[in-house]
Write a protein that holds these residues in place. Sequence first.
Motif, PDB file in Angstrom:
ATOM      1  N   LEU A  86     -22.884-104.166  17.666  1.00  0.00           N
ATOM      2  CA  LEU A  86     -22.545-105.141  18.707  1.00  0.00           C
ATOM      3  C   LEU A  86     -21.084-105.002  19.116  1.00  0.00           C
ATOM      4  O   LEU A  86     -20.758-105.042  20.312  1.00  0.00           O
ATOM      5  CB  LEU A  86     -22.826-106.556  18.217  1.00  0.00           C
ATOM      6  CG  LEU A  86     -22.494-107.680  19.211  1.00  0.00           C
ATOM      7  CD1 LEU A  86     -23.210-107.469  20.540  1.00  0.00           C
ATOM      8  CD2 LEU A  86     -22.836-109.044  18.630  1.00  0.00           C
ATOM      9  N   ARG A  87     -20.209-104.811  18.146  1.00  0.00           N
ATOM     10  CA  ARG A  87     -18.779-104.639  18.464  1.00  0.00           C
ATOM     11  C   ARG A  87     -18.576-103.443  19.394  1.00  0.00           C
ATOM     12  O   ARG A  87     -17.848-103.510  20.379  1.00  0.00           O
ATOM     13  CB  ARG A  87     -17.989-104.431  17.175  1.00  0.00           C
ATOM     14  CG  ARG A  87     -16.468-104.422  17.390  1.00  0.00           C
ATOM     15  CD  ARG A  87     -15.750-103.667  16.306  1.00  0.00           C
ATOM     16  NE  ARG A  87     -16.096-102.251  16.348  1.00  0.00           N
ATOM     17  CZ  ARG A  87     -15.562-101.377  17.192  1.00  0.00           C
ATOM     18  NH1 ARG A  87     -14.678-101.775  18.101  1.00  0.00           N
ATOM     19  NH2 ARG A  87     -15.939-100.115  17.167  1.00  0.00           N
ATOM     20  N   SER A  88     -19.261-102.327  19.081  1.00  0.00           N
ATOM     21  CA  SER A  88     -19.138-101.123  19.893  1.00  0.00           C
ATOM     22  C   SER A  88     -19.659-101.351  21.316  1.00  0.00           C
ATOM     23  O   SER A  88     -19.050-100.910  22.299  1.00  0.00           O
ATOM     24  CB  SER A  88     -19.907 -99.967  19.238  1.00  0.00           C
ATOM     25  OG  SER A  88     -19.863 -98.806  20.031  1.00  0.00           O
ATOM     26  N   ALA A  89     -20.788-102.053  21.428  1.00  0.00           N
ATOM     27  CA  ALA A  89     -21.363-102.324  22.747  1.00  0.00           C
ATOM     28  C   ALA A  89     -20.397-103.140  23.607  1.00  0.00           C
ATOM     29  O   ALA A  89     -20.200-102.840  24.800  1.00  0.00           O
ATOM     30  CB  ALA A  89     -22.695-103.050  22.600  1.00  0.00           C
ATOM     31  N   MET A  90     -19.790-104.154  23.012  1.00  0.00           N
ATOM     32  CA  MET A  90     -18.888-105.006  23.779  1.00  0.00           C
ATOM     33  C   MET A  90     -17.574-104.291  24.090  1.00  0.00           C
ATOM     34  O   MET A  90     -17.007-104.450  25.179  1.00  0.00           O
ATOM     35  CB  MET A  90     -18.628-106.308  23.007  1.00  0.00           C
ATOM     36  CG  MET A  90     -19.897-107.117  22.700  1.00  0.00           C
ATOM     37  SD  MET A  90     -20.938-107.417  24.153  1.00  0.00           S
ATOM     38  CE  MET A  90     -19.812-108.341  25.181  1.00  0.00           C
ATOM     39  N   TYR A  91     -17.096-103.468  23.158  1.00  0.00           N
ATOM     40  CA  TYR A  91     -15.853-102.710  23.377  1.00  0.00           C
ATOM     41  C   TYR A  91     -16.014-101.744  24.556  1.00  0.00           C
ATOM     42  O   TYR A  91     -15.165-101.678  25.445  1.00  0.00           O
ATOM     43  CB  TYR A  91     -15.487-101.937  22.109  1.00  0.00           C
ATOM     44  CG  TYR A  91     -14.419-100.888  22.329  1.00  0.00           C
ATOM     45  CD1 TYR A  91     -13.075-101.243  22.416  1.00  0.00           C
ATOM     46  CD2 TYR A  91     -14.765 -99.536  22.454  1.00  0.00           C
ATOM     47  CE1 TYR A  91     -12.099-100.282  22.632  1.00  0.00           C
ATOM     48  CE2 TYR A  91     -13.800 -98.562  22.678  1.00  0.00           C
ATOM     49  CZ  TYR A  91     -12.467 -98.946  22.756  1.00  0.00           C
ATOM     50  OH  TYR A  91     -11.502 -97.986  22.977  1.00  0.00           O
TER      51      TYR A  91
END
Length: 335
Positions: free
Chosen positions: A88-93
Motif C-alpha cells: 500500500l505504501r508503494s502504491a500511494m508513493y
Amino acid sequence: MTLASRVDFEEHRFRLGSLDAARVDFHRMLTALIQVQYPGATEVRANPGDWGIDTFVGSLVDKVNIWQSKYFVDGLGKSQRAQVRESLRSAMYHARKHGYVVESWTLCVPRELDGPERKWWDGRVKVWERAYPGVVIDLWDPPRLRGLLMSPDAEHVLHEFYGPSRERALPGGTSSHAVVPLPADEDYQGALFVAQLVATGLREINSQKVAFFNAEVLARDVANRGVPEERNALLELDYSVWELWERHAASAAASADRDEEAQARELFRIVMDEVRRLPAPGKLPVRAVHSAGMMHRVVETRRAGWVKGWREVAAAHTSPSHVAHPEATTVAVGS
C-alpha cells in the motif's frame, strides 16, 4: 459441475506444485474476475518494480482503482503483514510521484483471516483511512471471492480456473493425477502423520511426505471438480486403506512379545505394501503413491497410527490437521 461455494484457493498451489507458479495463477484468476465487472482491467509488468500495482482499472494519468494479489496460504504472519503495508505504501508513493489518484486499494488473499489477523486488518484499515483520506480500502478474502465467482457473468472464470473440464496442467504437461514432486517450501514438519512415523523410530520419511502431498493434490482436484462419482470413489479409497490398517493393527496388538518400535515399523511395512496394491476404485485415476498418501491422510485425521500408543501421540499433537475429515466433502451419487 463445479460449485463456486466449494472452491478452495489453495488448489493453485496443489495443482501447480509450487508457490511461485500458484501466485501467478491466482493473480491471473483475479484479473479475469475483475474484468467481469470492469472489462478494461489490466496489469502492470514489473520492470523492475510494478508501482505497487498488480491489477488496476483506470488511467495512470488520472484516477485508478488497484487490486493487490497476495498468495498467503499460511496466514498473515509478521512477514506477510509487512508485505501488505509495503504494497500500500508503494502504491500511494508512486501515485504521488507520477501524478495520478488512487480511488481504492483492495487486498486479495486465498485464505480466510483468523481472529487476530482480522483484528490486525481492521486496525490497519482505520490507520490507512486517516493517512489516505478518500481512498477506499477493501479486502477480497475467500468468502468474498467465492461470492464473486457465483455470479453468472463469472461462470467462464470459474470454468477456466476451477472447472471439471480444465486440463490440470503440471510441469511437463502431465495430468494432476500423475506423481509430482514435493514443493521445496513444503516439509510437513508440523503434520501429525509425520509425528506418528517418527514415533516408530523412522527417520528417512521424505518419500512418505511426497505420497501425502500427491494424495492432497488428488483430493483437492476431486473436491473442486465436484463430480459425485469421483468424490465417492475417493471416499471408498479412504475407507479401504483405513480398513486395511484396522485389520493389521488388530493382529499386531495380539503379539505383544516384540520390541514396540520394531513392531510398529513392521505394521507400517505390511499395511503400506497392501495399500500400494489396492486397485483404483471406480474410474478414479490413482497410482500406488496416491493410495499410500491416502493412508497418511487417515493418520492425519486422527483415525490411525503406528505405535501402540498412537492415540496418545495424536492427543499430544497440537498442530492443526492439514486435511478435513473425508466425509465432510463427500456428495452422494445422484445428489
